[in-house]
Design a protein around this motif. Sequence first.
Motif, PDB file in Angstrom:
ATOM      1  N   ILE A  34       2.308   1.649  -3.619  1.00  0.00           N
ATOM      2  CA  ILE A  34       1.297   2.047  -4.601  1.00  0.00           C
ATOM      3  C   ILE A  34       0.814   3.472  -4.319  1.00  0.00           C
ATOM      4  O   ILE A  34       0.609   4.261  -5.251  1.00  0.00           O
ATOM      5  CB  ILE A  34       0.134   1.044  -4.623  1.00  0.00           C
ATOM      6  CG1 ILE A  34       0.630  -0.305  -5.152  1.00  0.00           C
ATOM      7  CG2 ILE A  34      -1.009   1.555  -5.492  1.00  0.00           C
ATOM      8  CD1 ILE A  34      -0.394  -1.406  -5.072  1.00  0.00           C
ATOM      9  N   SER A  35       0.652   3.831  -3.054  1.00  0.00           N
ATOM     10  CA  SER A  35       0.248   5.202  -2.719  1.00  0.00           C
ATOM     11  C   SER A  35       1.327   6.205  -3.119  1.00  0.00           C
ATOM     12  O   SER A  35       1.015   7.312  -3.563  1.00  0.00           O
ATOM     13  CB  SER A  35      -0.043   5.332  -1.226  1.00  0.00           C
ATOM     14  OG  SER A  35      -1.184   4.604  -0.894  1.00  0.00           O
TER      15      SER A  35
ATOM     16  N   THR B 280     -10.517  -0.487  -1.537  1.00  0.00           N
ATOM     17  CA  THR B 280      -9.965  -1.843  -1.401  1.00  0.00           C
ATOM     18  C   THR B 280      -8.854  -1.871  -0.365  1.00  0.00           C
ATOM     19  O   THR B 280      -8.785  -2.785   0.461  1.00  0.00           O
ATOM     20  CB  THR B 280      -9.430  -2.327  -2.764  1.00  0.00           C
ATOM     21  OG1 THR B 280     -10.476  -2.247  -3.725  1.00  0.00           O
ATOM     22  CG2 THR B 280      -8.908  -3.743  -2.677  1.00  0.00           C
ATOM     23  N   THR B 281      -7.997  -0.877  -0.400  1.00  0.00           N
ATOM     24  CA  THR B 281      -6.889  -0.830   0.552  1.00  0.00           C
ATOM     25  C   THR B 281      -7.393  -0.628   1.975  1.00  0.00           C
ATOM     26  O   THR B 281      -6.810  -1.167   2.917  1.00  0.00           O
ATOM     27  CB  THR B 281      -5.901   0.281   0.156  1.00  0.00           C
ATOM     28  OG1 THR B 281      -5.495   0.066  -1.193  1.00  0.00           O
ATOM     29  CG2 THR B 281      -4.672   0.261   1.040  1.00  0.00           C
TER      30      THR B 281
ATOM     31  N   ASP C  17      -8.788   5.936  -8.193  1.00  0.00           N
ATOM     32  CA  ASP C  17      -8.402   6.363  -6.851  1.00  0.00           C
ATOM     33  C   ASP C  17      -9.402   5.876  -5.809  1.00  0.00           C
ATOM     34  O   ASP C  17      -9.024   5.364  -4.752  1.00  0.00           O
ATOM     35  CB  ASP C  17      -8.296   7.884  -6.816  1.00  0.00           C
ATOM     36  CG  ASP C  17      -7.491   8.405  -5.650  1.00  0.00           C
ATOM     37  OD1 ASP C  17      -7.243   7.633  -4.702  1.00  0.00           O
ATOM     38  OD2 ASP C  17      -7.119   9.580  -5.665  1.00  0.00           O
TER      39      ASP C  17
ATOM     40  N   TYR D  80      -9.099   2.015  -5.483  1.00  0.00           N
ATOM     41  CA  TYR D  80      -7.854   1.653  -4.795  1.00  0.00           C
ATOM     42  C   TYR D  80      -7.959   1.925  -3.298  1.00  0.00           C
ATOM     43  O   TYR D  80      -7.623   1.061  -2.474  1.00  0.00           O
ATOM     44  CB  TYR D  80      -6.665   2.422  -5.390  1.00  0.00           C
ATOM     45  CG  TYR D  80      -5.452   2.353  -4.503  1.00  0.00           C
ATOM     46  CD1 TYR D  80      -4.762   1.157  -4.336  1.00  0.00           C
ATOM     47  CD2 TYR D  80      -5.020   3.460  -3.776  1.00  0.00           C
ATOM     48  CE1 TYR D  80      -3.663   1.079  -3.495  1.00  0.00           C
ATOM     49  CE2 TYR D  80      -3.931   3.386  -2.941  1.00  0.00           C
ATOM     50  CZ  TYR D  80      -3.254   2.196  -2.801  1.00  0.00           C
ATOM     51  OH  TYR D  80      -2.180   2.123  -1.962  1.00  0.00           O
ATOM     52  N   HIS D  81      -8.414   3.111  -2.928  1.00  0.00           N
ATOM     53  CA  HIS D  81      -8.461   3.452  -1.507  1.00  0.00           C
ATOM     54  C   HIS D  81      -9.530   2.662  -0.759  1.00  0.00           C
ATOM     55  O   HIS D  81      -9.349   2.326   0.408  1.00  0.00           O
ATOM     56  CB  HIS D  81      -8.630   4.959  -1.318  1.00  0.00           C
ATOM     57  CG  HIS D  81      -7.352   5.695  -1.520  1.00  0.00           C
ATOM     58  ND1 HIS D  81      -6.960   6.163  -2.743  1.00  0.00           N
ATOM     59  CD2 HIS D  81      -6.365   6.025  -0.657  1.00  0.00           C
ATOM     60  CE1 HIS D  81      -5.786   6.747  -2.625  1.00  0.00           C
ATOM     61  NE2 HIS D  81      -5.400   6.674  -1.369  1.00  0.00           N
TER      62      HIS D  81
ATOM     63  N   SER E 153       0.824  -1.214   0.000  1.00  0.00           N
ATOM     64  CA  SER E 153       0.000   0.000   0.000  1.00  0.00           C
ATOM     65  C   SER E 153       0.852   1.255   0.000  1.00  0.00           C
ATOM     66  O   SER E 153       0.528   2.241  -0.672  1.00  0.00           O
ATOM     67  CB  SER E 153      -0.927   0.007   1.214  1.00  0.00           C
ATOM     68  OG  SER E 153      -1.748  -1.118   1.200  1.00  0.00           O
TER      69      SER E 153
END
Length: 153
Positions: A68-69, A97-98, A91, A94-95, A65
């Motif tokens: 990727i961030s 799921t993370t 975005d 991704y955020h 994370s």
Amino acid sequence: MASVGPSAASTQPALPSGPAVFKTIPYAFILPEIVCGTWVWILVAATSVSLPLLQGWVMYVSLTSCLISLLLLLSYLLGFHRNSENWKVLDSLYHGTTAILYMSAAVLQANATINSEFGTNAPLNYQLNCAASFFAFLTTFLYILHAFSIYYQ
């Protein structure tokens, strides 16, 4: 005859690029996510791992994370998005799921903290694991804030 009303693109706020990323919510959350996530994997790496499967997942989630961030932050700083709406969807996905993955890692880290209370070198490992659990939950909260801020924007 052409329509006179505003286009759909003009009603959406522009994606920031350059230093404006640090001044715009939710994109200003990216740097604290990276910093707190880095603390998670540094603190987990500093302990003597008693449960390798649990803390291995915590390390994987936090390190992946964080990287990727960092790539996402660099892409916003350099303006790779070119104000495309697809970047907002990417975005947000991704955020979101993370945030789910980080929540699972934070719970596993809290479990590892409870298990490290007794054993060899217990006081130091327990303190490091407590700090890692704190930063894992804080990072989870930041990812959730970021995902919901984009969703409601």
